[in-house]
Structures are given as structure tokens and as C-alpha cells.
Scaffold this motif. Structure first.
Motif, PDB file in Angstrom:
ATOM      1  N   SER A  58      28.864 -15.294 -30.696  1.00  0.00           N
ATOM      2  CA  SER A  58      27.767 -15.594 -31.928  1.00  0.00           C
ATOM      3  C   SER A  58      27.268 -14.210 -32.430  1.00  0.00           C
ATOM      4  O   SER A  58      25.863 -13.919 -32.946  1.00  0.00           O
ATOM      5  N   ALA A  59      27.540 -12.947 -32.019  1.00  0.00           N
ATOM      6  CA  ALA A  59      27.242 -11.934 -32.131  1.00  0.00           C
ATOM      7  C   ALA A  59      27.449 -11.567 -33.580  1.00  0.00           C
ATOM      8  O   ALA A  59      26.500 -10.549 -34.290  1.00  0.00           O
ATOM      9  N   HIS A  60      28.886 -10.898 -33.515  1.00  0.00           N
ATOM     10  CA  HIS A  60      29.722  -9.985 -34.691  1.00  0.00           C
ATOM     11  C   HIS A  60      28.759  -9.203 -35.379  1.00  0.00           C
ATOM     12  O   HIS A  60      28.481  -8.760 -36.650  1.00  0.00           O
ATOM     13  N   VAL A  61      28.530  -8.264 -34.202  1.00  0.00           N
ATOM     14  CA  VAL A  61      28.254  -7.105 -34.390  1.00  0.00           C
ATOM     15  C   VAL A  61      28.401  -5.916 -33.694  1.00  0.00           C
ATOM     16  O   VAL A  61      29.037  -5.903 -32.849  1.00  0.00           O
ATOM     17  N   ILE A  62      28.961  -4.274 -34.509  1.00  0.00           N
ATOM     18  CA  ILE A  62      29.270  -2.984 -33.703  1.00  0.00           C
ATOM     19  C   ILE A  62      27.749  -2.266 -33.597  1.00  0.00           C
ATOM     20  O   ILE A  62      26.923  -2.279 -34.848  1.00  0.00           O
ATOM     21  N   LYS A  63      27.400  -1.883 -32.027  1.00  0.00           N
ATOM     22  CA  LYS A  63      26.554  -0.767 -32.223  1.00  0.00           C
ATOM     23  C   LYS A  63      26.364   0.651 -31.897  1.00  0.00           C
ATOM     24  O   LYS A  63      27.596  -0.062 -31.017  1.00  0.00           O
ATOM     25  N   GLU A  64      25.992   1.668 -32.170  1.00  0.00           N
ATOM     26  CA  GLU A  64      26.262   2.830 -32.018  1.00  0.00           C
ATOM     27  C   GLU A  64      25.427   3.254 -31.218  1.00  0.00           C
ATOM     28  O   GLU A  64      23.825   2.213 -31.536  1.00  0.00           O
ATOM     29  N   ILE A  65      25.078   3.558 -29.807  1.00  0.00           N
ATOM     30  CA  ILE A  65      23.652   3.661 -29.018  1.00  0.00           C
ATOM     31  C   ILE A  65      23.836   4.955 -28.157  1.00  0.00           C
ATOM     32  O   ILE A  65      24.880   6.189 -28.184  1.00  0.00           O
ATOM     33  N   THR A  66      22.764   5.946 -27.759  1.00  0.00           N
ATOM     34  CA  THR A  66      23.366   7.233 -26.988  1.00  0.00           C
ATOM     35  C   THR A  66      23.884   6.960 -25.666  1.00  0.00           C
ATOM     36  O   THR A  66      23.615   5.543 -24.850  1.00  0.00           O
ATOM     37  N   THR A  67      23.694   8.074 -25.524  1.00  0.00           N
ATOM     38  CA  THR A  67      23.942   7.644 -23.626  1.00  0.00           C
ATOM     39  C   THR A  67      22.925   6.991 -22.929  1.00  0.00           C
ATOM     40  O   THR A  67      23.727   7.090 -21.791  1.00  0.00           O
ATOM     41  N   GLU A  68      21.926   6.900 -23.302  1.00  0.00           N
ATOM     42  CA  GLU A  68      20.792   7.093 -21.986  1.00  0.00           C
ATOM     43  C   GLU A  68      20.556   5.071 -23.073  1.00  0.00           C
ATOM     44  O   GLU A  68      19.583   4.469 -22.428  1.00  0.00           O
ATOM     45  N   GLY A  69      21.152   4.260 -23.770  1.00  0.00           N
ATOM     46  CA  GLY A  69      21.277   3.512 -24.301  1.00  0.00           C
ATOM     47  C   GLY A  69      20.366   2.878 -25.327  1.00  0.00           C
ATOM     48  O   GLY A  69      20.441   1.324 -25.517  1.00  0.00           O
ATOM     49  N   LYS A  70      19.975   3.511 -25.600  1.00  0.00           N
ATOM     50  CA  LYS A  70      18.774   3.418 -26.898  1.00  0.00           C
ATOM     51  C   LYS A  70      19.619   3.420 -28.700  1.00  0.00           C
ATOM     52  O   LYS A  70      21.013   4.158 -28.172  1.00  0.00           O
ATOM     53  N   GLU A  71      19.360   2.078 -28.856  1.00  0.00           N
ATOM     54  CA  GLU A  71      20.092   1.691 -30.912  1.00  0.00           C
ATOM     55  C   GLU A  71      19.493   2.877 -31.121  1.00  0.00           C
ATOM     56  O   GLU A  71      18.590   3.319 -31.381  1.00  0.00           O
TER      57      GLU A  71
END
Length: 334
Positions: free
Chosen positions: A105-118
């Protein structure tokens, strides 16, 4: 269009050594030092960051990305609660990470920093592309007295039925599998569990175009770009790898003695095709010929869902197993 014939002799490991022709690797099943509470964590994929750390995705919401140093020591966990099922990870030229969320139910791709910030989100959370995909399609088939498509390696009826339900190429995304950033800063995505597409986005994250159809792909499971600018795409259930230019023109197909392709990864010398049912196939980037086929399909240890390499040519296999063989290092022997 070039045919890359993967038909070489496949040899299993002898003790701790895995060898094929001039290439040899030492098998290290205990390289990764997981903390006690993660002892039997699943590893789905991995990549080495420019910061010298290995980023491993687990598919678990409470530990979507686990970070190790060069000695295999656990460092930290990032992005907790941001993913339903972290399926893949790739490192960008900007030092960020791209993670596909393959939850139903997600259907997304996320780009994040190496600390986990979106940093950026591709797709709309909870809104699938219109490919016809039906997660519960096996029930529909059973009510009609029908069976899903059978394949040599995939014996999971529910999985095969879901793939059968895909009727057309949909817009981004429907349970995407992976994404990369090119050296020019553009993005290409493998949208495969609920779609049959490769999607292209520009450097601002704006959608450009797509290609693919149900007759072209049966699970677009992974994508990478080599140093010559070619896109290698894992056509998982068809047990082959397709090679395209950035416009979607087909340049080559690698097929033959391969099992399902879990992940494709390229360094300066080789394309590595990690085989979900056992083994790794190496293809020379300059010759477009098979350099080695490591392991034998059906080998319970080398079921490679994910793969990456470090700067010394050592390979790291994420096996999609919740046991001591979940993250294997193949140390290159000169």
C-alpha cells in the motif's frame, strides 16, 4: 540487438572458496556483526556510500536501513518508521540514498540523507499506478477454476497470480522495486512488483517518460547504469537482463543458464547479475561476454536478492534470509 549467451559451466563452492576461471572468492558468511536484537534480520539489498559505510535494507519498518563499517561492525539504524517495506537502496552522486518502498500500500520511492532525513518523494503515498495489478488475484483465479502462470523457479502461486494480473504499463508507481540516479543527476526507476515499467525522471524529479509492457517484463526488479551510460534492467521472472539506452531502445539481452535475477550492479569492469535462486553472473562491460558464473542455481546459501561491490572487488550478497547467511561477503582472491 546483441545476445549475451550465459551458458558457461557453473561450479559450486569448494569449502570456503568459490571459483570460476580466473576469478576466485573466499566465502564469509559471518562478515556482518549484527547486534543481538537483529541476529536474524533479513537483508534485501545493500550499497556502499561514498562515506565508506555499507547501507543495508531489511524490509522491516523498525529497521529499514542498517549501517555497517568496512569491518562489518554495526554502526546505526536509520529511517525508522519511514518505510513499510524497504526493498532496495542505491547511493547517489549527492551522497543521498534512494529507497523503494515495496509495501503493498506504499507505491513510493524516497530519497533520504545518510542520517535518514527525507529529501524527496517520488510517487504518491497509497496511490498505485493503473496497471491492473490485483494483490488478491489468486482468489479470483481459484473462483474461476484457473491456475496462475507457472515458472521454473517461482513456485509461489500467489506471487505468480499477482504478476498475471498486470494488464498494461501504469504510471509511477505500483509496488516499485528500485531507483538509481545517473551521473547527470537524472533518475530511472524499476517499477516491477505491480507494474511492468522503467520510469525516467529529470534532475528536478519531474516525470519524463516510461517504457515496458507485460510482454516485455515479468517483474522489473532492479536497474543500474554502467560507466558507458547503458541501463541494465533485471527482468526477474523471465530469468534475463535487458540492456537499454536512456531513451528506452533495447541494446542487448543476457539470457541462458540463469535463474531469477534479483539485482543488477555495475562497477568499472563488470555487470553483476545476482541470481535469486543461487549464484552470481559476471558480464564484461567492454566485451559484453560472460566472464564468470559463480555458484549453482538451487544452492541454498547463494540466493542473492541483492548485491554490491566495494572498491577492492569484494562482493556483498543480501540473501533475503533471516539467518546467519543473510549478508554474505565474497572476498576477492588475487
Amino acid at each position: 540487438m546483441r545476445r549475451i549467451k550465459c551458458e558457461g559451466e557453473r561450479i559450486g563452492r569448494a569449502g570456503d572458496i568459490l571459483r570460476c576461471g580466473s576469478l576466485a572468492y573466499r566465502v564469509e558468511t559471518d562478515w556482518a556483526k549484527w547486534p543481538d536484537q537483529m541476529e536474524h534480520m533479513t537483508a534485501l539489498n545493500c550499497c556502499w556510500g561514498a562515506d565508506g559505510f555499507l547501507y543495508v535494507v531489511t524490509g522491516k519498518p523498525d529497521a529499514p536501513v542498517v549501517v555497517f563499517d568496512r569491518d562489518g561492525k554495526y554502526c546505526r539504524t536509520i529511517a525508522q518508521g519511514r518505510f513499510g517495506k524497504s526493498h532496495s537502496v542505491s547511493c547517489t552522486k549527492n551522497g543521498t540514498l534512494l529507497l523503494a518502498d515495496a509495501h503493498k500500500s506504499a507505491h513510493v520511492i524516497k530519497e533520504i540523507t545518510t542520517e535518514g532525513k527525507e529529501v524527496r518523494v517520488f510517487g504518491t503515498q497509497g496511490v498505485p499506478g493503473d496497471s491492473g495489478y490485483d494483490f488478491d488475484y489468486l482468489e479470483t483465479l481459484q473462483k474461476r477454476g484457473e491456475s496462475p502462470t507457472g515458472t521454473r523457479w517461482n513456485k509461489n502461486a500467489a506471487s505468480n497470480a499477482r504478476i498475471d494480473s498486470i494488464r498494461r504499463r501504469g504510471q509511477p508507481f505500483c509496488r516499485p522495486c528500485g531507483m538509481i540516479m545517473t551521473p547527470e543527476g537524472e533518475y530511472f526507476a524499476a517499477d516491477g512488483y505491480g507494474n511492468c515499467a522503467v520510469h525516467h525522471f529529470d534532475a528536478d524529479g519531474v516525470y519524463v517518460t516510461s517504457w515496458g509492457a507485460p510482454e516485455d517484463f515479468r517483474v522489473v526488479h532492479s536497474i543500474c547504469m554502467d560507466r558507458l551510460g547503458r541501463l541494465w534492467v533485471a527482468d526477474r521472472e523471465n530469468c534475463r537482463v535487458k540492456v537499454f539506452d536512456t531513451k528506452g531502445n533495447l541494446l542487448a539481452v543476457a539470457e541462458g543458464n540463469l535463474s531469477r535475477i534479483g539485482t543488477v550492479f555495475a562497477d568499472e569492469t563488470y555487470l553483476y547479475a545476482a541470481e535469486l535462486d543461487g549464484g552470481v553472473t559476471l558480464i564484461g562491460l567492454d566485451t559484453l561476454e560472460v566472464a564468470a558464473q559463480l555458484g549453482v542455481p538451487g544452492d541454498g546459501v547463494f540466493k542473492a536478492h541483492g548485491i554490491c561491490a566495494d572498491d577492492k572487488g569484494n562482493l556483498y550478497l543480501a540473501t533475503n534470509k533471516a539467518n546467519e547467511n543473510n549478508l554474505i561477503r565474497l572476498t576477492r582472491i588475487e
